[in-house]
Design a protein around this motif. Structure first.
Motif, PDB file in Angstrom:
ATOM      1  N   ARG A  34      -7.032   4.194  -4.462  1.00 20.15           N
ATOM      2  CA  ARG A  34      -5.988   3.756  -3.549  1.00 20.15           C
ATOM      3  C   ARG A  34      -5.833   4.738  -2.398  1.00 20.15           C
ATOM      4  O   ARG A  34      -5.475   4.357  -1.269  1.00 20.15           O
ATOM      5  N   TYR A  35      -6.152   5.988  -2.639  1.00 23.78           N
ATOM      6  CA  TYR A  35      -5.944   7.026  -1.628  1.00 23.78           C
ATOM      7  C   TYR A  35      -6.824   6.824  -0.402  1.00 23.78           C
ATOM      8  O   TYR A  35      -6.468   7.266   0.699  1.00 23.78           O
ATOM      9  N   GLN A  38      -7.426   4.016   0.948  1.00 27.26           N
ATOM     10  CA  GLN A  38      -7.015   2.776   1.609  1.00 27.26           C
ATOM     11  C   GLN A  38      -5.607   2.875   2.187  1.00 27.26           C
ATOM     12  O   GLN A  38      -5.096   1.892   2.727  1.00 27.26           O
ATOM     13  N   VAL A  39      -4.985   4.031   1.999  1.00 27.73           N
ATOM     14  CA  VAL A  39      -3.684   4.316   2.611  1.00 27.73           C
ATOM     15  C   VAL A  39      -3.889   5.478   3.577  1.00 27.73           C
ATOM     16  O   VAL A  39      -4.392   6.534   3.178  1.00 27.73           O
ATOM     17  N   LYS A  40      -3.539   5.276   4.826  1.00 28.76           N
ATOM     18  CA  LYS A  40      -3.898   6.234   5.867  1.00 28.76           C
ATOM     19  C   LYS A  40      -3.395   7.642   5.587  1.00 28.76           C
ATOM     20  O   LYS A  40      -4.139   8.613   5.695  1.00 28.76           O
ATOM     21  N   SER A  41      -2.148   7.781   5.193  1.00 24.73           N
ATOM     22  CA  SER A  41      -1.598   9.123   4.956  1.00 24.73           C
ATOM     23  C   SER A  41      -2.303   9.811   3.785  1.00 24.73           C
ATOM     24  O   SER A  41      -2.644  11.001   3.856  1.00 24.73           O
ATOM     25  N   HIS A  61      -8.721  13.974   2.218  1.00 28.97           N
ATOM     26  CA  HIS A  61      -9.979  14.385   2.848  1.00 28.97           C
ATOM     27  C   HIS A  61      -9.853  15.698   3.615  1.00 28.97           C
ATOM     28  O   HIS A  61     -10.856  16.232   4.101  1.00 28.97           O
ATOM     29  N   SER A  62      -8.629  16.213   3.714  1.00 30.91           N
ATOM     30  CA  SER A  62      -8.451  17.531   4.336  1.00 30.91           C
ATOM     31  C   SER A  62      -8.583  18.660   3.314  1.00 30.91           C
ATOM     32  O   SER A  62      -8.632  19.835   3.685  1.00 30.91           O
ATOM     33  N   MET A 104      -8.480  -2.211   1.970  1.00 31.47           N
ATOM     34  CA  MET A 104      -7.318  -2.946   1.477  1.00 31.47           C
ATOM     35  C   MET A 104      -7.457  -3.137  -0.026  1.00 31.47           C
ATOM     36  O   MET A 104      -8.473  -3.642  -0.506  1.00 31.47           O
ATOM     37  N   SER A 105      -6.435  -2.723  -0.770  1.00 30.12           N
ATOM     38  CA  SER A 105      -6.508  -2.775  -2.230  1.00 30.12           C
ATOM     39  C   SER A 105      -6.610  -4.209  -2.745  1.00 30.12           C
ATOM     40  O   SER A 105      -7.361  -4.501  -3.679  1.00 30.12           O
ATOM     41  N   ILE A 106      -5.842  -5.116  -2.143  1.00 35.92           N
ATOM     42  CA  ILE A 106      -5.889  -6.520  -2.584  1.00 35.92           C
ATOM     43  C   ILE A 106      -7.281  -7.088  -2.369  1.00 35.92           C
ATOM     44  O   ILE A 106      -7.850  -7.770  -3.230  1.00 35.92           O
TER      45      ILE A 106
END
Length: 667
Positions: A83-84, A86-89, A95-96, A172-174
């Motif tokens: 899920r991480y 696919q969510v911008k934040s 990835h940092s 997108m998770s869905i």
């Protein structure tokens, strides 16, 4: 120390436990409920009135729920673990971190595998403990439990890795969940849709030839339901392992090239978006064409289905990609797609590949399967005859395989005539007859064709085939039986009259058998396609408990006369003595018997109808019995009233078989 940090991160592990630990716990509870607990419940319910019969393997316990769990929890796990990305934040933060992407993927996948395997392992341990107390030795044997554990693990890992693979290509998770299930059915689904649509264009093409080879076994969620009866082969296990590895390495490559800013995008890679768009367009187009072609028929409706469904699929896919409904200005791609598809469709319509006119030469043909239904020529065994019955076979079946040159030439001649009249046949529809060919060529190839035809228009060609000795021997294995001493007994069952005749005397068996063979060999085209019903059902039982079943056709007069001489006719078939009377009426619209009877409530109203006549004369009843047929369309409808029943049996008589007295009374 830096290498160790880059390969493993305790914070990510803790976060994963918080995010997806519930999935592992839920999966474990479900497994315990549907396997060990079910066995305990079945055992405690056992009494003299309720006996639990254990399945052959653990896959037979709550099979449907096991299948649902295998294709639910691994997909959920893949969705929540990744899920991480696919969510911008979350994507920017993760990835940092000072962890390489491949190491990040390794850690998530390894954690996911543990989450899936531990519940299976704990369930297997609980089953081993139960095996010490429950009397299901075969079901709870160590080998059975290990087999269940290993195959369940293989399927779990396969589904999970498919979900991981898909996660790398979407933001997108869905959509990840939907695409994961789609890739399980996509290859088979597209093939089924494409082949069934080809039937609209290629004369003689049948999708069933390709779709009856247990194609459903290629679907993982179907294959897992078959494990109790058909365990996975080594080739299948190897294939699943290869796919698992392929999903994993493709996921690594895609993850390395994936941009973090593609989070929330439907498709993460720009060059794959047209594939997604036109893939959905193509699939929906095939569904639309198949729907209107099957429901309505006609090339106009098929084309309408293609255009409308392609329109829906194209703009729906575009909306998903653009995340807005304002996409109708992008119509040029839709028109280009229609133009390309039109060219492909036209090539099939014009048969540029020569499919429709391809008929092998006689010298190329090793043998031919020929029958009325496509399944008869796909599943037949050329060695199905009395002398070639495998030891495990209980019933001797007809054969549809022909090898004699004369028969092959006759079958090929019929095929040629059908192809010559293609344009005429294409303009007609609603044929009640079909014919299927399968040529086995000397080079190992096969050519299969299937046609709907008016069989009466090809009587000359059919006569050469069905009146041949090979045809009669294949369709009636009784002809091949020369040694009557292998026959234990012969039974003639007259189900409607509730009687039967059992021949056990060797002399009676020999005489009846020889007369029946003569009747079968004397059958003409008219006899073979006679629409009149059968008198009774004949069953041969041979030594070794082999059986042969065949109908007693009304054209088999030799055995009828023999039974009459023996005084057995009234026990072997329905006669006028079994009837009290009959009512007959005209079927002016020649509708189907079932439809007419139920619409008009003939079982209750027949005797009161002004357009029905009553027959009580025994000679007339016998004549009507001889000419009556079963559930076919006919010009006359008959209700036979048996002495032991107040409800009639309905049959029909065709005008060509109607007795003269009937035509006079009901012209």
């Amino acid at each position: 120390m830096r290498l160790k940090t880059s390969l493993f991160n305790l914070g990510i592990l803790v976060q994963n436990v918080r995010n997806v630990g519930w999935i592992s716990l839920s999966y474990l509870l479900c497994l315990l409920f549907f396997l060990p607990l079910q066995l305990l419940m079945a055992y405690t319910r056992e009494n003299e009135f309720h006996q639990f019969i254990p399945p052959k393997s653990l896959f037979g316990l709550s099979n449907e729920f096991q299948t649902i769990m295998t294709f639910l929890f691994p997909v959920l796990l893949a969705i929540f673990l990744f899920r991480y990305i696919q969510v911008k934040s979350s994507s920017d933060f993760t990835h940092s971190l000072p962890i390489k992407r491949q190491h990040l993927l390794h850690q998530h996948v390894l954690f996911g595998l543990v989450v899936l395997i531990v519940p299976v392992l704990l369930t297997a341990v609980s089953l081993l403990v139960l095996s010490q107390f429950l009397p299901y030795d075969e079901l709870l044997a160590v080998s059975s439990i290990l087999k269940w554990m290993s195959l369940t693990t293989v399927f779990n890992v396969f589904v999970f890795m498919a979900g991981v693979f898909v996660a790398m290509f979407t933001g997108m998770s869905i959509l990840q969940g939907a695409l994961t299930y789609i890739i399980f059915i996509l290859p088979v689904g597209v093939m089924v849709l494409f082949l069934t649509n080809l039937e609209f264009y290629l004369f003689g093409f049948t999708a069933n030839y390709y779709l009856t080879q247990q194609i459903e076994s290629l679907l993982p969620f179907v294959r897992i339901t078959q494990l109790e009866r058909f365990p996975l082969t080594m080739n299948e296990i190897f294939t699943y392992l290869i796919l698992i590895i392929a999903f994993y390495f493709c996921a690594i490559l895609a993850y390395k090239k994936r941009h973090a800013e593609t989070a929330t995008q439907a498709i993460a890679f720009e060059h794959l978006r047209p594939v997604f768009k036109y893939g959905i367009t193509f699939c929906t187009m095939l569904v639309g064409g198949l729907y209107f072609g099957s429901l309505q028929g006609g090339i106009g409706w098929i084309i309408f289905g293609y255009i409308a469904a392609a329109f829906l699929g194209y703009f729906l896919a575009t909306m998903i990609l653009e995340k807005t409904w304002r996409v109708f200005s992008k119509w040029k791609g839709y028109l280009i797609y229609l133009a390309v598809v039109a060219v492909l469709g036209f090539s099939f319509q014009m048969d540029v590949f020569g499919f429709e006119k391809k008929i092998p030469n006689v010298e190329e043909i090793q043998g031919v399967y020929f029958g009325e239904h496509i399944f008869s020529v796909l599943d037949s065994d050329p060695n199905m005859g009395l002398g070639h019955v495998p030891p495990s076979t209980e019933y001797i079946e007809p054969s549809f395989y022909y090898e004699q040159l004369e028969t092959i030439e006759s079958i090929r001649s019929l095929h040629e005539q059908i192809v010559k009249e293609q344009n005429h046949l294409n303009k007609m529809s609603n044929y009640s007859n079909s014919v299927a060919f399968r040529y086995d060529l000397n080079n190992g190839d096969q050519i299969v064709r299937y046609y709907q035809i008016p069989i009466r228009a090809y009587q000359k060609h059919y006569r050469d085939i069905v009146e041949s000795t090979e045809y009669k021997q294949n369709q009636n294995p009784i002809v091949q039986i020369e040694d009557h001493t292998t026959i234990d007994h012969i039974t003639i069952n007259s189900y409607m009259a509730g009687n039967r005749v059992r021949l056990t005397d060797p002399q009676d068996v020999e005489e009846f058998h020889q007369l029946l063979q003569a009747d079968v060999l004397d059958q003409t085209l008219e006899n073979i396609f006679d629409q009149r019903g059968d008198w009774s059902h004949i069953e041969y039982q041979f030594e070794g408990k082999k059986y042969l079943h065949l109908p007693w056709k009304k054209s088999y007069t030799r055995i009828e006369n023999w039974l009459e001489e023996k005084g057995l006719l009234s026990q072997a078939r329905v006669t006028a003595n079994d009837l009290s009377h009959a009512y007959i009426m005209k079927n002016d619209e020649s509708r189907e018997l079932y439809e007419f009877v139920h619409e008009n409530r003939l079982d209750a109203t027949f005797a009161d109808r002004d357009d029905a006549i009553k027959i009580e004369d025994s000679e007339q009843l016998e004549e009507v019995l001889k000419q009556a047929s079963g559930n076919y369309q006919g010009e006359y409808i008959i209700g036979f009233y048996y002495k032991q029943s107040s409800y009639p049996e309905f049959q029909t008589i065709h005008l060509e078989h109607a007795p003269e007295f009937l035509i006079k009374k009901l012209p």
